[in-house]
Design a protein around this motif. Structure first.
Motif, PDB file in Angstrom:
ATOM      1  N   LEU A 213      82.889  28.171   5.192  1.00 18.65           N
ATOM      2  CA  LEU A 213      82.524  29.147   6.134  1.00 18.65           C
ATOM      3  C   LEU A 213      81.046  29.112   6.725  1.00 18.65           C
ATOM      4  N   GLU A 214      80.329  28.894   5.686  1.00 19.47           N
ATOM      5  CA  GLU A 214      78.739  28.591   6.171  1.00 19.47           C
ATOM      6  C   GLU A 214      78.685  27.742   7.067  1.00 19.47           C
ATOM      7  N   ALA A 215      79.495  26.551   7.046  1.00 19.39           N
ATOM      8  CA  ALA A 215      79.374  25.528   7.999  1.00 19.39           C
ATOM      9  C   ALA A 215      79.903  26.160   9.443  1.00 19.39           C
ATOM     10  N   VAL A 216      80.915  26.758   9.139  1.00 19.17           N
ATOM     11  CA  VAL A 216      81.469  27.556  10.501  1.00 19.17           C
ATOM     12  C   VAL A 216      80.555  28.203  11.161  1.00 19.17           C
ATOM     13  N   GLU A 217      79.570  29.080  10.378  1.00 17.39           N
ATOM     14  CA  GLU A 217      78.582  29.802  11.110  1.00 17.39           C
ATOM     15  C   GLU A 217      77.506  28.986  11.659  1.00 17.39           C
ATOM     16  N   ARG A 218      77.212  27.969  10.981  1.00 13.46           N
ATOM     17  CA  ARG A 218      76.118  27.060  11.457  1.00 13.46           C
ATOM     18  C   ARG A 218      76.434  26.199  12.709  1.00 13.46           C
ATOM     19  N   PHE A 219      77.593  25.746  12.826  1.00 11.93           N
ATOM     20  CA  PHE A 219      78.258  25.137  14.022  1.00 11.93           C
ATOM     21  C   PHE A 219      78.654  26.106  14.996  1.00 11.93           C
ATOM     22  N   GLY A 220      79.226  27.152  14.712  1.00 15.15           N
ATOM     23  CA  GLY A 220      79.236  28.124  15.815  1.00 15.15           C
ATOM     24  C   GLY A 220      80.601  28.200  16.432  1.00 15.15           C
ATOM     25  N   HIS A 221      81.151  27.212  17.088  1.00 11.56           N
ATOM     26  CA  HIS A 221      82.415  26.999  17.849  1.00 11.56           C
ATOM     27  C   HIS A 221      83.273  26.308  16.857  1.00 11.56           C
ATOM     28  N   VAL A 222      84.513  26.488  16.498  1.00  8.26           N
ATOM     29  CA  VAL A 222      85.368  25.709  15.663  1.00  8.26           C
ATOM     30  C   VAL A 222      86.619  25.441  16.536  1.00  8.26           C
ATOM     31  N   HIS A 223      87.227  24.422  16.490  1.00 10.29           N
ATOM     32  CA  HIS A 223      88.313  24.032  17.033  1.00 10.29           C
ATOM     33  C   HIS A 223      89.484  23.564  15.946  1.00 10.29           C
ATOM     34  N   SER A 224      90.877  24.134  16.167  1.00  8.19           N
ATOM     35  CA  SER A 224      91.905  23.704  15.395  1.00  8.19           C
ATOM     36  C   SER A 224      93.034  23.630  15.791  1.00  8.19           C
ATOM     37  N   SER A 225      94.381  23.335  15.460  1.00 13.88           N
ATOM     38  CA  SER A 225      95.307  23.071  16.193  1.00 13.88           C
ATOM     39  C   SER A 225      96.898  23.623  15.213  1.00 13.88           C
ATOM     40  N   LEU A 226      97.845  23.580  16.123  1.00 12.35           N
ATOM     41  CA  LEU A 226      99.180  23.752  15.497  1.00 12.35           C
ATOM     42  C   LEU A 226      99.405  23.041  14.394  1.00 12.35           C
ATOM     43  N   PHE A 227      98.971  21.728  14.288  1.00 10.24           N
ATOM     44  CA  PHE A 227      99.382  20.559  13.365  1.00 10.24           C
ATOM     45  C   PHE A 227      98.412  20.930  12.041  1.00 10.24           C
ATOM     46  N   SER A 228      97.515  21.885  11.938  1.00  8.36           N
ATOM     47  CA  SER A 228      96.774  21.669  10.989  1.00  8.36           C
ATOM     48  C   SER A 228      97.188  22.801   9.674  1.00  8.36           C
TER      49      SER A 228
END
Length: 281
Positions: free
Chosen positions: A120-135
């Motif tokens: 979650l710290e990485a989520v904050e540092r990158f800012g934009h997250v992409h995921s998908s139905l297959f995840s």
């Protein structure tokens, strides 16, 4: 690799596979979340990363090596005992992929990704997250949305509203495959999802291009002419190009045009972003 908090950064979380081409006896790294992270880097984002579970087999090792070669941050990737996700594909005479069978996500599907504070710290540092139905990451989306500036999600072929409604509160951008829909069906899908509070909705329909809504305004984007070798990964390239261009500060029109050009380029190579691995025998 240093992770930046610059807005033009993206973190893919979730699925990865290798696509094994029977007619070539070789496999290529793939999977929507991983593809978007790698392709965004190739498009020009300075910082991209990927979090997911890979196997400890040759396929998993190849995926990990490809992330390193593409300079995509992988500091929170889990490598677990078991086979990596794998899909068996065949290309028809038009270069369109035909999926024959798969191992249903391999070790990633069996274990299931659970995000820890370091993720979650990485989520904050990158800012934009992409995921998908297959995840298989639906249970983690509330935590991701709480820490991310923006979240995109690829629903692919899954349009049933009960599922979409369960995801919509935690994303800012939704992508769909519209190959089975006519124009009226696409319009209805876009309007319905926009009504759920999702600010950007994109629907791609192969050679008919992309149907789009961003902040209440509608757009259409045609495909770019190219010599097609392999269409696998073209949709992920369009997604990666669009997200990256917007994160770089470009307008929706510019982003769609650049995404179409980027997707056309992907059609000229085998695999979503290259890196073949020849199977012995």
């Amino acid at each position: 690799m240093t992770i930046s908090s610059h807005p033009a950064a993206l973190l893919g979380i979730g699925d990865n596979v290798v696509d094994f081409y029977l007619d070539r006896n070789e496999f290529f790294p793939g999977g929507n979340a991983l593809n978007v992270a790698v392709l965004a880097k190739q498009f020009g984002l300075t910082d991209t990363g990927y979090i997911g579970i890979i196997g400890n087999d040759a396929e998993g090792n190849h995926v990990l090596n490809c992330l390193a070669e593409e300079k995509v941050w992988s500091g929170r990737v889990r490598q677990a005992y078991g086979e990596n996700g794998k899909a068996i594909v065949h290309l028809d005479d038009k270069g369109d992929r035909v999926f024959l069978r798969s191992n249903k996500g391999g070790i990633q599907k069996r274990l299931g990704l659970r995000l820890e504070e370091a993720d979650l710290e990485a989520v904050e540092r990158f800012g934009h997250v992409h995921s998908s139905l297959f995840s298989n990451l639906e249970h983690e989306l509330p935590k991701i949305r709480d820490r991310a500036k923006s979240v995109s999600f690829d629903f692919s072929w899954r349009h049933e509203m009960d599922y979409v409604k369960s995801i919509a509160p935690f994303i800012t951008t939704a992508f769909f495959s519209g190959s089975a829909l006519d124009d009226a069906g696409i319009d209805d899908l876009i309007e319905t999802v926009a009504g759920l509070g999702v600010s950007t909705i994109g629907v791609t329909r192969g050679s008919d291009g992309a149907f789009w809504m961003a902040n209440g305004k509608r757009y259409r984007q045609g495909i770019k002419p190219t010599t097609v070798i392999d269409t696998l990964g073209a949709g992920d390239s369009f997604i990666a190009g669009y997200i990256s261009s917007v994160l770089m500060g470009n307008s929706v029109e510019e982003a769609l045009d650049q995404a179409a050009t980027f997707a056309a380029k992907t059609c000229t190579i085998f695999g979503a972003f290259g890196h073949p691995y020849k199977v012995a025998g």
